[in-house]
Design a protein around this motif. Structure first.
Motif: not given
Length: 359
Positions: A247-251, A344-350
């Motif tokens: 998630c962090r790598s893909s934002d 996977l969804v838009d938004g912060a990497p959480c």
């Protein structure tokens, strides 16, 4: 010359009794590792496609427009006492990093550290034989290696592979709307904890060996599949930790359906009986603030979601339309427990985890 202690007493001690941890649970915690890597300043090399700038499962170096080298190293202390099984698990785990990048492994080098005056030569040789058997199954040679006399037993591989530069599957590249596919069932850390406590029955041990020695070779084919955007594998940081890296790598953010997660039989009951690893709490302390656990989850959900996996499954981010092809590809490679576990969804990497009813 006087005979060694091990030669005088060929009965070797339990491998797991000689180490303070085992398998990928030996990993330095993600919080400490992140701090250590912040102190390293990566240098730029035009042909280094994957390096320390954005850490991934393996390094990738472009040779030309058609070929890139994939290189990784992975080793750990015993998760089981049978030396042949230990070698098989460690080798399978090391090769997974090549597959997770979409590569094809070419050859491997053995990494061996053993207390040579404690373990018999026959025991040490069986570790090497176990690793070689997996490499033979994967179609590559163990072409050399390095060994040291160490206090704790350690084994693994440096693995070298090849991939087309345009088909490298990184942790980055996943898109909002992609579905998340998991290639293997979860619970290896729980089973290993049960094994150490003498609470793992023969069926549980067979399941432990079966999952940890299942090659993730489908990763090579997934690199050529339309609609596959990103990939990694699940190891010591648990499902949540490695999904957060993607998630962090893909934002992007992730939503996981807890009811869809595949588990090795008996894992949840063993966790309830207290068979958990210290790495689970260390993992949660490192990234728990980026996780939201919904209502209705089982009491041990946090422990299971952070459970360190040794030689775990691939995490694949792909278009919804490609999910069936991904599942078929994984099944053809032997990963017949693969499941779609979320989106996977838009938004912060959480990561949000909820129980979704399918009734």
């Amino acid at each position: 010359m006087a005979a060694s202690i091990a030669e005088e007493n060929p009965a070797s001690p339990r491998l797991t009794a000689l180490s303070h941890g085992g398998g990928c649970g030996c990993k330095i915690s993600p919080g400490i590792l992140s701090d250590l890597l912040k102190r390293v300043t990566p240098k730029h090399y035009p042909d280094l496609l994957v390096g320390l700038e954005v850490p991934d499962d393996a390094a990738v170096f472009r040779l030309n427009n058609q070929q890139a080298v994939v290189a990784t190293t992975d080793f750990f202390m015993p998760i089981v006492d049978d030396p042949f099984d230990f070698g098989r698990i460690a080798a399978t785990n090391a090769l997974s990093d090549i597959y997770a990048m979409g590569g094809t492994p070419l050859f491997a080098l053995a990494i061996l550290g053993m207390p040579v005056n404690v373990l018999s030569r026959a025991t040490i040789a069986r570790v090497l034989e176990g690793g070689e058997s997996v490499c033979l199954q994967a179609g590559l040679p163990v072409a050399g290696g390095h060994s040291i006399d160490s206090v704790e037993p350690i084994y693994g591989l440096a693995a070298i592979g090849v991939v087309h530069p345009d088909r490298v599957l990184r942790k980055g590249g996943a898109r909002s709307g992609d579905v998340i596919v998991l290639g293997k069932p979860l619970g290896i850390g729980v089973l290993s904890a049960a094994f150490k406590k003498g609470m793992l029955d023969p069926d549980g041990y067979a399941a432990l060996i079966g999952v940890t020695t299942q090659l993730n070779r489908a990763g090579t084919a997934l690199a050529s599949l339309n609609g596959v955007h990103a990939m990694t594998d699940v190891t010591g940081f648990g499902l949540l930790g490695h999904l957060l890296e993607l998630c962090r790598s893909s934002d992007v953010g992730a939503r996981i359906d807890y009811s869809s997660l595949p588990w090795i039989p008996g894992v949840r009951e063993l966790a309830e009986a207290g068979c958990v690893t210290g790495a689970s709490s260390r993992n949660w302390d490192a990234y728990g603030q980026q996780v939201s656990l919904g209502a209705g989850l089982l009491p041990n959900a946090k422990v299971l979601l952070t459970d360190p996996q040794t030689s775990g499954g691939l995490i694949v981010a792909c278009e919804q339309e490609a999910a069936d092809r991904v599942l078929a590809c994984l099944a053809a490679g032997g990963n017949d427990c693969a499941r779609v576990i979320g989106t996977l969804v838009d938004g912060a990497p959480c990561v949000e985890v909820a129980w979704v009813s399918h009734g």
